[in-house]
Design an enzyme around this catalytic site. Sequence first.
Site, PDB file in Angstrom:
ATOM      1  N   THR A 185       4.242   6.315  -0.606  1.00  0.00           N
ATOM      2  CA  THR A 185       3.532   5.050  -0.417  1.00  0.00           C
ATOM      3  C   THR A 185       4.009   4.050  -1.465  1.00  0.00           C
ATOM      4  OG1 THR A 185       1.676   5.783  -1.810  1.00  0.00           O
ATOM      5  CG2 THR A 185       1.506   6.176   0.567  1.00  0.00           C
TER       6      THR A 185
ATOM      7  N   ASP B 286      -8.268  11.023  -4.481  1.00  0.00           N
ATOM      8  CA  ASP B 286      -8.996  10.849  -3.222  1.00  0.00           C
ATOM      9  C   ASP B 286      -8.706   9.511  -2.551  1.00  0.00           C
ATOM     10  OD1 ASP B 286     -10.432  13.345  -3.206  1.00  0.00           O
ATOM     11  OD2 ASP B 286     -11.572  12.580  -4.903  1.00  0.00           O
TER      12      ASP B 286
ATOM     13  N   ASP C 146     -15.920   6.556  -1.871  1.00  0.00           N
ATOM     14  CA  ASP C 146     -14.817   7.509  -2.073  1.00  0.00           C
ATOM     15  C   ASP C 146     -13.949   7.125  -3.264  1.00  0.00           C
ATOM     16  OD1 ASP C 146     -15.805   8.577   0.256  1.00  0.00           O
ATOM     17  OD2 ASP C 146     -14.131   7.951   1.515  1.00  0.00           O
TER      18      ASP C 146
END
Length: 476
Positions: free
Chosen positions: A147, A174, A442
């Site tokens: 990424t 996460d 998250d």
Amino acid sequence: MVWLDPFAKYEQGLTEPADSRTGHKADRYCWGLLKSKPETTHAICLYNILGAEVTASNLVIAYAEPAGKDDISVTTVQYPITEKEKKAVDDWVQKLLELAYGKALRGKRLKVLVNPFGGKGTAASLYQTYAAPVFAAAKCQVDVEHTTHQGHAVDVAEKLDIDAYDAVVCCSGDGLPHEVFNGLGKRPDAHKALTQVAIASLPCGSGNGLTWNSFGTGSVSIAALAIVKGLRTPLDLISISQKDSRKLSFLSQSFGIVAECDLATENIRWMGAQRFTYGFLVRLMRQTIWPCDIAVKVEIGDKAAIKEHYAAWSTRPAEEDHDSKRLEAAALSPGLPELKYGGVTDDVPQDWDVIPGETMGNFYAGNMAIMSKDTNMFPATLPDDGLMDVVTIDGRVSRGTAITMMNEIPSGRFFDMPELNLRKASAFRLTPHQKEGYISIDGERVPFEAFQAEVHQGLGTILTKSGRLYEAEGPR
């Protein structure tokens, strides 16, 4: 000499296989294949068997061998075979692999996403050193992509050919799993995509909650082995609705001291997981409160009843065709589920409980038991019971009590402390009173404004060791 014992316990984690090779043909033994067994043997647990194949003149077995306290390495052992033995050896290899993998899919097709900037910035090297050899030995089909910016994994997941992959593996904390769930959730066939493609994580970030819950480890190599042997497991996902947006959450929603410890310590990511402890202690000394309005759709409001629910749900008989039923339902209704309770601008339903929040110290809700290493905060949490834990702690508790509560998290006694208010819920709404602050979904920051959460039972899919439970000790 390696003794492969089919009656050895199929451990769901790191075992202690041994490889003691003398180099003498007479000392070589493979269960059920060669007849003579030496007096001293060592078992390679079936869980640690990665692959086996017959070459021109050898039987080659690849397995995971302990390498230090918290790692495994790929090791092979070879047995010479004759042309006459090949048919029998081929049959034996198939039986070995059936026993070694059980219900787990062999040769998984993995889309691997590596975040080179997450945590301490070591994800790429961790993957190449510790995970790639395990996937190769297990003959997984791997497609690796790095990424390059925040939100990149959202784009990848949204455009993913879901028929080409069995799982998306995130090498990060996460953050990437959060992006992948939301990328799949943006698709026209969101329900199908979230059901069909499993999400897994290698622990390369600060928190690594998904890895700890799914595999019970902070080791990249052991997590890679767990992915290879991982079982598809339904996961509740939670819709987070704000004024102008809807997101999916798989791990947690927090407001107050936990959100501050997470998001307000981004500048000290170099500390790793210790930044959370540092942030907690700094804010504890200030005894800050975060006033808010809270309304909750409570399903179970008593800790004793919560324990009973956990015991009943976790021991229920497994459904053999549960996964196929989920896929059939997803095919019939491919998009995201409609919001049962509407959004934050609608009236609060009359059957929701209003919780006083003027002196709120911490609000935490989630559908996973473990937040990060040594933080088994909510042992009664289950992956797919359709409920999330809603935890509130009054900000007026003393510093000493707060520190005691923090210290009791690893022991499991945190659950029973009277200062911890715990409810099982299917939905909630939180409205901050302040104009500025942090809300963490998250571990990701969202606008500091009212938000509403609603559970969608079994909407997502992850890989776990058990296929049913998190790797957390249940409440006693």
